[in-house]
Design a protein around this motif. Structure first.
Motif, PDB file in Angstrom:
ATOM      1  N   GLY A 118      -0.391  39.983  47.870  1.00  0.00           N
ATOM      2  CA  GLY A 118       0.014  40.215  49.256  1.00  0.00           C
ATOM      3  C   GLY A 118       1.117  39.269  49.694  1.00  0.00           C
ATOM      4  N   THR A 119       1.013  38.021  49.254  1.00  0.00           N
ATOM      5  CA  THR A 119       2.038  37.031  49.580  1.00  0.00           C
ATOM      6  C   THR A 119       3.364  37.380  48.908  1.00  0.00           C
ATOM      7  OG1 THR A 119       0.357  35.323  49.844  1.00  0.00           O
ATOM      8  CG2 THR A 119       2.611  34.570  49.501  1.00  0.00           C
ATOM      9  N   LEU A 120       3.291  37.807  47.654  1.00  0.00           N
ATOM     10  CA  LEU A 120       4.508  38.184  46.927  1.00  0.00           C
ATOM     11  C   LEU A 120       5.172  39.399  47.581  1.00  0.00           C
ATOM     12  CD1 LEU A 120       6.451  37.960  44.508  1.00  0.00           C
ATOM     13  CD2 LEU A 120       4.877  39.448  43.253  1.00  0.00           C
ATOM     14  N   VAL A 121       4.403  40.465  47.774  1.00  0.00           N
ATOM     15  CA  VAL A 121       4.967  41.677  48.371  1.00  0.00           C
ATOM     16  C   VAL A 121       5.435  41.393  49.797  1.00  0.00           C
ATOM     17  CG1 VAL A 121       4.416  44.024  49.163  1.00  0.00           C
ATOM     18  CG2 VAL A 121       3.661  43.258  46.908  1.00  0.00           C
ATOM     19  N   GLY A 122       4.586  40.701  50.565  1.00  0.00           N
ATOM     20  CA  GLY A 122       4.960  40.352  51.935  1.00  0.00           C
ATOM     21  C   GLY A 122       6.200  39.486  51.989  1.00  0.00           C
ATOM     22  N   GLY A 123       6.288  38.516  51.072  1.00  0.00           N
ATOM     23  CA  GLY A 123       7.454  37.633  51.028  1.00  0.00           C
ATOM     24  C   GLY A 123       8.728  38.380  50.685  1.00  0.00           C
ATOM     25  N   LEU A 124       8.633  39.286  49.715  1.00  0.00           N
ATOM     26  CA  LEU A 124       9.812  40.079  49.342  1.00  0.00           C
ATOM     27  C   LEU A 124      10.245  40.989  50.490  1.00  0.00           C
ATOM     28  CD1 LEU A 124       8.839  41.016  45.666  1.00  0.00           C
ATOM     29  CD2 LEU A 124      10.626  39.412  46.395  1.00  0.00           C
ATOM     30  N   LEU A 125       9.261  41.622  51.132  1.00  0.00           N
ATOM     31  CA  LEU A 125       9.582  42.468  52.280  1.00  0.00           C
ATOM     32  C   LEU A 125      10.172  41.644  53.427  1.00  0.00           C
ATOM     33  CD1 LEU A 125       6.447  44.807  52.364  1.00  0.00           C
ATOM     34  CD2 LEU A 125       8.819  45.536  52.008  1.00  0.00           C
ATOM     35  N   ALA A 126       9.583  40.483  53.680  1.00  0.00           N
ATOM     36  CA  ALA A 126      10.068  39.631  54.767  1.00  0.00           C
ATOM     37  C   ALA A 126      11.496  39.165  54.491  1.00  0.00           C
ATOM     38  CB  ALA A 126       9.144  38.432  54.963  1.00  0.00           C
ATOM     39  N   ALA A 127      11.776  38.800  53.239  1.00  0.00           N
ATOM     40  CA  ALA A 127      13.119  38.333  52.896  1.00  0.00           C
ATOM     41  C   ALA A 127      14.154  39.442  53.085  1.00  0.00           C
ATOM     42  CB  ALA A 127      13.158  37.827  51.457  1.00  0.00           C
ATOM     43  N   GLU A 128      13.766  40.657  52.793  1.00  0.00           N
ATOM     44  CA  GLU A 128      14.698  41.785  52.870  1.00  0.00           C
ATOM     45  C   GLU A 128      14.753  42.431  54.258  1.00  0.00           C
ATOM     46  OE1 GLU A 128      17.626  44.213  51.368  1.00  0.00           O
ATOM     47  OE2 GLU A 128      16.669  42.569  50.287  1.00  0.00           O
ATOM     48  N   TYR A 129      13.591  42.563  54.903  1.00  0.00           N
ATOM     49  CA  TYR A 129      13.520  43.345  56.147  1.00  0.00           C
ATOM     50  C   TYR A 129      12.981  42.580  57.349  1.00  0.00           C
ATOM     51  CZ  TYR A 129      14.000  47.058  52.707  1.00  0.00           C
ATOM     52  OH  TYR A 129      14.444  47.842  51.679  1.00  0.00           O
ATOM     53  N   GLY A 130      12.520  41.352  57.147  1.00  0.00           N
ATOM     54  CA  GLY A 130      11.983  40.557  58.242  1.00  0.00           C
ATOM     55  C   GLY A 130      10.464  40.476  58.209  1.00  0.00           C
ATOM     56  N   TRP A 131       9.936  39.431  58.851  1.00  0.00           N
ATOM     57  CA  TRP A 131       8.494  39.181  58.787  1.00  0.00           C
ATOM     58  C   TRP A 131       7.688  40.278  59.472  1.00  0.00           C
ATOM     59  CZ3 TRP A 131       5.471  38.628  63.080  1.00  0.00           C
ATOM     60  CH2 TRP A 131       6.093  38.323  64.287  1.00  0.00           C
ATOM     61  N   ARG A 132       8.226  40.864  60.518  1.00  0.00           N
ATOM     62  CA  ARG A 132       7.490  41.917  61.227  1.00  0.00           C
ATOM     63  C   ARG A 132       7.249  43.127  60.324  1.00  0.00           C
ATOM     64  NH1 ARG A 132       6.748  41.223  66.580  1.00  0.00           N
ATOM     65  NH2 ARG A 132       7.905  39.563  67.598  1.00  0.00           N
ATOM     66  N   THR A 133       8.276  43.538  59.641  1.00  0.00           N
ATOM     67  CA  THR A 133       8.160  44.675  58.722  1.00  0.00           C
ATOM     68  C   THR A 133       7.154  44.371  57.620  1.00  0.00           C
ATOM     69  OG1 THR A 133      10.420  45.367  59.183  1.00  0.00           O
ATOM     70  CG2 THR A 133       9.441  46.168  57.127  1.00  0.00           C
ATOM     71  N   ALA A 134       7.161  43.150  57.134  1.00  0.00           N
ATOM     72  CA  ALA A 134       6.222  42.775  56.075  1.00  0.00           C
ATOM     73  C   ALA A 134       4.776  42.948  56.543  1.00  0.00           C
ATOM     74  CB  ALA A 134       6.475  41.328  55.637  1.00  0.00           C
ATOM     75  N   PHE A 135       4.442  42.442  57.726  1.00  0.00           N
ATOM     76  CA  PHE A 135       3.091  42.597  58.253  1.00  0.00           C
ATOM     77  C   PHE A 135       2.741  44.067  58.430  1.00  0.00           C
ATOM     78  CE2 PHE A 135       3.185  38.092  59.635  1.00  0.00           C
ATOM     79  CZ  PHE A 135       1.904  37.716  59.273  1.00  0.00           C
ATOM     80  N   ILE A 136       3.661  44.828  58.984  1.00  0.00           N
ATOM     81  CA  ILE A 136       3.383  46.240  59.257  1.00  0.00           C
ATOM     82  C   ILE A 136       3.174  47.012  57.961  1.00  0.00           C
ATOM     83  CG2 ILE A 136       4.370  48.379  60.185  1.00  0.00           C
ATOM     84  CD1 ILE A 136       5.727  46.544  62.366  1.00  0.00           C
ATOM     85  N   VAL A 137       4.042  46.837  56.991  1.00  0.00           N
ATOM     86  CA  VAL A 137       3.937  47.580  55.726  1.00  0.00           C
ATOM     87  C   VAL A 137       2.655  47.213  54.982  1.00  0.00           C
ATOM     88  CG1 VAL A 137       4.967  47.880  53.428  1.00  0.00           C
ATOM     89  CG2 VAL A 137       6.406  48.014  55.473  1.00  0.00           C
ATOM     90  N   VAL A 138       2.388  45.921  54.841  1.00  0.00           N
ATOM     91  CA  VAL A 138       1.188  45.498  54.116  1.00  0.00           C
ATOM     92  C   VAL A 138      -0.067  45.996  54.842  1.00  0.00           C
ATOM     93  CG1 VAL A 138      -0.156  43.484  53.390  1.00  0.00           C
ATOM     94  CG2 VAL A 138       2.297  43.552  52.969  1.00  0.00           C
ATOM     95  N   GLY A 139      -0.068  45.920  56.165  1.00  0.00           N
ATOM     96  CA  GLY A 139      -1.214  46.395  56.928  1.00  0.00           C
ATOM     97  C   GLY A 139      -1.423  47.890  56.809  1.00  0.00           C
ATOM     98  N   VAL A 140      -0.354  48.657  56.925  1.00  0.00           N
ATOM     99  CA  VAL A 140      -0.468  50.114  56.819  1.00  0.00           C
ATOM    100  C   VAL A 140      -0.933  50.519  55.418  1.00  0.00           C
ATOM    101  CG1 VAL A 140       0.862  52.275  56.821  1.00  0.00           C
ATOM    102  CG2 VAL A 140       1.119  50.647  58.699  1.00  0.00           C
TER     103      VAL A 140
END
Length: 170
Positions: A118-140
């Motif tokens: 989750g940290t890896l995927v969230g971190g990659l998403l956050a780096a590319e699209y921002g922390w908000r998107t990371a939380f939303i994508v991982v949660g969904v």
């Protein structure tokens, strides 16, 4: 950290999100949810728990203030409180006594692996699209996986592997 900067959080406030906000609810609800798991469908409890913690994870991505983020983190703790005890109970009924320690260890190992993933995927998403998107994508994603859990895991007879082991020993 972008999250700290956006909400103007101190280090103490940031620490509260991972500490008190999560742990106070998790530790308070784990025992009552375990009690409920002893008396009802463990798979339904785990499905609900996964849905709740994933839903609140996604809500973290739309938080408008530190207070909202704190409450959403508490919601994550509510959900996660319902995941472990029913999981251990299911393992005890899926595996005979001579295989349980290994099964419990594999389950327990899944927690840091899931956290790392989750940290890896969230971190990659956050780096590319921002922390908000990371939380939303991982949660969904977690909300979408919850029905799969319900459809693929059955609630076996309680104590069935203990009974089979006793009969085998004669």
């Amino acid at each position: 950290a972008p999250l700290k900067e956006e909400f103007g959080m101190s280090d103490s406030q940031f620490g509260l999100l991972g500490g008190i906000a999560f742990a106070s609810v998790y530790s308070t609800l784990a025992i009552p949810l375990a009690w409920l798991a002893d008396r009802s469908s463990r798979v339904w409890i785990m499905t609900g728990a996964l849905t709740v913690w994933s839903g609140f994870t996604a809500l973290c991505g739309i938080a408008g203030s530190f207070g909202q983020l704190f409450l959403f983190r508490m919601g994550v703790g509510v959900g996660e409180a319902g995941g472990v005890a029913p999981g251990y109970s299911l393992i005890a009924d899926y595996f005979p006594p001579n295989q349980r320690a290994r099964a419990m260890a594999a389950f327990a190992f899944g927690i840091p692996l899931g956290t790392a993933g989750g940290t890896l995927v969230g971190g990659l998403l956050a780096a590319e699209y921002g922390w908000r998107t990371a939380f939303i994508v991982v949660g969904v994603l977690g909300v979408l996986v919850a029905p799969v859990l319900r459809l693929t895991v059955r609630d076996p007879k309680r104590g069935g592997t203990d009974e089979a082991a006793r009969l085998a020993q004669g």
